[in-house]
Write an enzyme that holds these catalytic residues in place. Structure first.
Site, PDB file in Angstrom:
ATOM      1  N   SER A  31       5.390  -6.297  -1.933  1.00 41.38           N
ATOM      2  CA  SER A  31       5.299  -6.912  -0.760  1.00 41.38           C
ATOM      3  C   SER A  31       6.074  -8.018   0.085  1.00 41.38           C
ATOM      4  O   SER A  31       5.330  -8.785  -0.652  1.00 41.38           O
ATOM      5  CB  SER A  31       3.389  -6.445  -0.502  1.00 41.38           C
ATOM      6  OG  SER A  31       3.195  -6.531   1.413  1.00 41.38           O
ATOM      7  N   SER A  46       0.203  -1.772  -0.045  1.00 37.26           N
ATOM      8  CA  SER A  46       0.540  -0.112  -0.098  1.00 37.26           C
ATOM      9  C   SER A  46       0.624   1.564   0.246  1.00 37.26           C
ATOM     10  O   SER A  46       0.583   2.740  -1.136  1.00 37.26           O
ATOM     11  CB  SER A  46      -0.669  -0.111   1.424  1.00 37.26           C
ATOM     12  OG  SER A  46      -1.939  -0.759   1.128  1.00 37.26           O
ATOM     13  N   HIS A  59       5.241  -9.965   2.711  1.00 40.87           N
ATOM     14  CA  HIS A  59       4.333 -11.129   3.379  1.00 40.87           C
ATOM     15  C   HIS A  59       3.230 -12.001   2.034  1.00 40.87           C
ATOM     16  O   HIS A  59       2.724 -12.182   2.577  1.00 40.87           O
ATOM     17  CB  HIS A  59       2.946  -9.868   4.352  1.00 40.87           C
ATOM     18  CG  HIS A  59       1.692  -9.663   3.862  1.00 40.87           C
ATOM     19  ND1 HIS A  59       0.253 -10.170   3.552  1.00 40.87           N
ATOM     20  CD2 HIS A  59       2.008  -8.670   3.622  1.00 40.87           C
ATOM     21  CE1 HIS A  59      -0.325  -9.017   2.991  1.00 40.87           C
ATOM     22  NE2 HIS A  59       0.049  -7.836   3.262  1.00 40.87           N
ATOM     23  N   ASN A  92      -5.215  -9.139  -7.923  1.00 43.69           N
ATOM     24  CA  ASN A  92      -5.788 -10.128  -6.954  1.00 43.69           C
ATOM     25  C   ASN A  92      -6.344 -10.875  -6.600  1.00 43.69           C
ATOM     26  O   ASN A  92      -6.948 -11.746  -5.601  1.00 43.69           O
ATOM     27  CB  ASN A  92      -5.242  -9.223  -5.859  1.00 43.69           C
ATOM     28  CG  ASN A  92      -5.967  -7.876  -6.243  1.00 43.69           C
ATOM     29  OD1 ASN A  92      -5.677  -7.250  -6.636  1.00 43.69           O
ATOM     30  ND2 ASN A  92      -6.735  -7.275  -4.735  1.00 43.69           N
ATOM     31  N   GLN A 149       0.851  -9.218  -6.421  1.00 44.72           N
ATOM     32  CA  GLN A 149       0.546 -10.215  -6.020  1.00 44.72           C
ATOM     33  C   GLN A 149       1.406 -11.116  -7.477  1.00 44.72           C
ATOM     34  O   GLN A 149       1.833 -12.538  -7.876  1.00 44.72           O
ATOM     35  CB  GLN A 149      -0.850 -10.920  -6.801  1.00 44.72           C
ATOM     36  CG  GLN A 149      -1.446 -10.290  -6.059  1.00 44.72           C
ATOM     37  CD  GLN A 149      -1.834 -10.864  -5.378  1.00 44.72           C
ATOM     38  OE1 GLN A 149      -1.140 -12.677  -4.979  1.00 44.72           O
ATOM     39  NE2 GLN A 149      -2.407 -11.109  -3.880  1.00 44.72           N
ATOM     40  N   CYS A 158      -9.795  -6.283   1.882  1.00 43.31           N
ATOM     41  CA  CYS A 158     -10.634  -5.274   2.235  1.00 43.31           C
ATOM     42  C   CYS A 158     -11.503  -5.584   1.914  1.00 43.31           C
ATOM     43  O   CYS A 158     -12.500  -4.197   2.666  1.00 43.31           O
ATOM     44  CB  CYS A 158      -9.965  -4.688   1.052  1.00 43.31           C
ATOM     45  SG  CYS A 158      -8.088  -5.373   0.765  1.00 43.31           S
TER      46      CYS A 158
HETATM   47  C1  LIG Z   1      -2.116  -7.177  -0.609  1.00 43.85           C
HETATM   48  C2  LIG Z   1      -1.721  -6.341  -1.517  1.00 43.85           C
HETATM   49  C3  LIG Z   1      -1.190  -4.752  -1.777  1.00 43.85           C
HETATM   50  C4  LIG Z   1      -1.492  -4.508  -0.634  1.00 43.85           C
HETATM   51  O1  LIG Z   1      -0.318  -4.415   0.423  1.00 43.85           O
HETATM   52  P1  LIG Z   1       0.267  -4.313   1.959  1.00 43.85           P
HETATM   53  O2  LIG Z   1       1.102  -5.233   1.762  1.00 43.85           O
HETATM   54  O3  LIG Z   1      -0.541  -5.599   2.756  1.00 43.85           O
HETATM   55  O4  LIG Z   1       0.055  -3.735   1.597  1.00 43.85           O
HETATM   56  C5  LIG Z   1      -1.728  -3.897  -2.994  1.00 43.85           C
HETATM   57  N1  LIG Z   1      -1.856  -4.835  -4.047  1.00 43.85           N
HETATM   58  C6  LIG Z   1      -2.332  -5.659  -4.443  1.00 43.85           C
HETATM   59  C7  LIG Z   1      -2.529  -6.345  -5.750  1.00 43.85           C
HETATM   60  C8  LIG Z   1      -2.350  -6.929  -3.041  1.00 43.85           C
HETATM   61  O5  LIG Z   1      -2.970  -8.246  -3.872  1.00 43.85           O
END
Ligand SMILES: *Cc1c(COP(=O)(O)O)cnc(C)c1O
Length: 395
Positions: free
Chosen positions: A200, A73, A202, A152, A180, A326
């Site tokens: 990201s 994010s 995680h 996603n 993703q 979300c």
């Molecule tokens: C999960 C996700 C995000 C947000 O990432 P965070 O690390 O949770 O803030 C943004 N874009 C996509 C496509 C995601 O799947």
């Protein structure tokens, strides 16, 4: 209750034990602030820079083009708001799509309130943008194209190479939300003409709260977080040393296992999709049949509420999602499913299952068996379905 079957890897993933192991010394022993001068802190500094090099290497980028952030994010916000502000004198038009993650969509909506104009491209029935529409949307005052690498919710992979070529041809910056895709697909930022890329940790078996933004040298979004001189004075805040070390380790592990894990997950995915389409009537696969993430399965089941499906799957120890994490909790159907042209009542009955390399064929069979029974049971309680069946018989 039975063993937990986790099929929500697009929402978040389990940390790999080897990632935890790599992070651990940076909590208890090497806790020094990498910006401090004493020798003790240099251990953390060195490890952070190694992680930066490893991540850069996986993208075909230079180490000094990787900026660590607190996740996807933040990276999306930085890329979009930072370029919008930097390039405001050149123009205030940005192109994105209707199926972006909310980290991109809500950032664009925020900019609209501040005098920017956003074009939200439509997508086709599979969730891909049409390149002619993108090309037609580019204007002299267009400063940025922000289009996700892979979706996603429905797993569709966008034609990133062609998008990069169009951006380059028109001299417009190209940002991609690859949250993703990174760790699942090979990505070379130069081959693909990507100027900025968000990821990201995680989402690829690394820790939560760690991410990065790749920024091509010469591209200069203004800073989002002001303060200290960390990240070459572009992103302030004491360095998240364990998070970054974990992200580096997870990125390397993902790259090493990418081909083999991808194949295994795609086999399970395709087997599961085939079983569901053959065995559960009035089911529909959402997303592209081929251009899709190896780990993504997304269905709509007519005459069913996605939320009821999730609750009954949960009772069987199965973790799944309807739409994105979300948006669940709200009753609005997914903006992605609406964008691919599904009517509200069908979009409501959606189910997303996202695999990891830990999932097995046995689990796929178990989940398919459960799903079949649950869908049947929910339909048997649905007046809509009852009417539908009655009408079918009369015809
Ligand atoms: C999960 C996700 C995000 C947000 O990432 P965070 O690390 O949770 O803030 C943004 N874009 C996509 C496509 C995601 O799947």
């Amino acid at each position: 209750m039975e063993k937990l079957i986790y099929l929500d890897n697009a929402a978040t993933t389990a940390l790999k034990p080897e990632v935890l192991e790599a992070m651990q010394p940076y909590f208890l022993e090497n806790y020094g602030n990498p910006n401090s001068v004493y020798t003790f802190a240099q251990k953390s500094k060195k490890a952070v820079e190694e992680a930066r090099e490893a991540i850069a290497g996986l993208l075909g980028a230079q180490a000094d083009e990787i900026y660590f952030t607190a996740g996807g994010s933040e990276s999306d916000n930085w890329a979009i708001k930072g370029c919008a502000e930097k390039l405001a004198s050149k123009g205030k038009h940005i192109i994105t799509t209707k199926i972006e993650h909310h980290a991109v969509l809500h950032t664009c909506e925020y900019l609209e309130k501040h005098g920017y104009e956003i074009t939200y491209l439509d997508v086709d029935e599979y969730g891909q943008i049409r390149l002619e529409e993108l090309e037609q949307a580019v204007r002299p005052d267009t400063i940025l194209i922000s289009i996700m690498f892979a979706n996603n919710e429905i797993g569709t992979i966008e034609p990133v190479r062609e998008i990069g070529a169009i951006a380059k041809k028109h001299g417009v910056l190209f940002h991609t939300d690859a949250v993703q895709a990174f760790g699942h697909l090979p990505i070379d930022v130069n081959e693909l003409n990507i100027d900025m890329l968000s990821a990201s940790a995680h989402k690829f078996h690394g820790p939560k709260g760690a991410g990065f933004l790749y920024i091509r040298n010469g591209v200069k979004p203004v800073s989002l977080i002001h303060g200290g001189a960390q990240e070459r004075s572009k992103r302030a805040g004491t360095t998240n040393v364990p998070g970054i070390i974990g992200m580096g380790k997870a990125a390397q592990a993902a790259a090493e296992g990418m081909a083999e894990n991808g194949r295994r997950m795609a086999d399970i995915r395709d087997y599961f999709i085939k079983r569901v389409l053959e065995e559960i009537p009035y089911s529909r696969l959402n997303g592209h049949p081929k251009e899709r993430l190896d780990n993504n399965i997304n269905f709509c089941f007519r005459f069913i509420e996605g939320e009821s499906l999730l609750i009954m799957l949960d009772q069987k120890g199965i973790c799944a999602s309807s739409g994105s994490a979300c948006t669940s909790g709200s009753l609005d159907p997914s903006h992605v499913l609406l964008a691919i042209g599904l009517p509200h009542e069908i979009a409501h009955g959606s189910l997303r299952l996202t695999l990891s390399e830990e999932n097995t064929m046995e689990e796929a069979d178990y989940v398919a068996d459960c799903l079949k029974i649950i869908v049947e049971r929910l339909r048997s309680m649905s007046p809509l379905y009852e009417d539908f069946v009655k009408n079918q018989k009369e015809v």
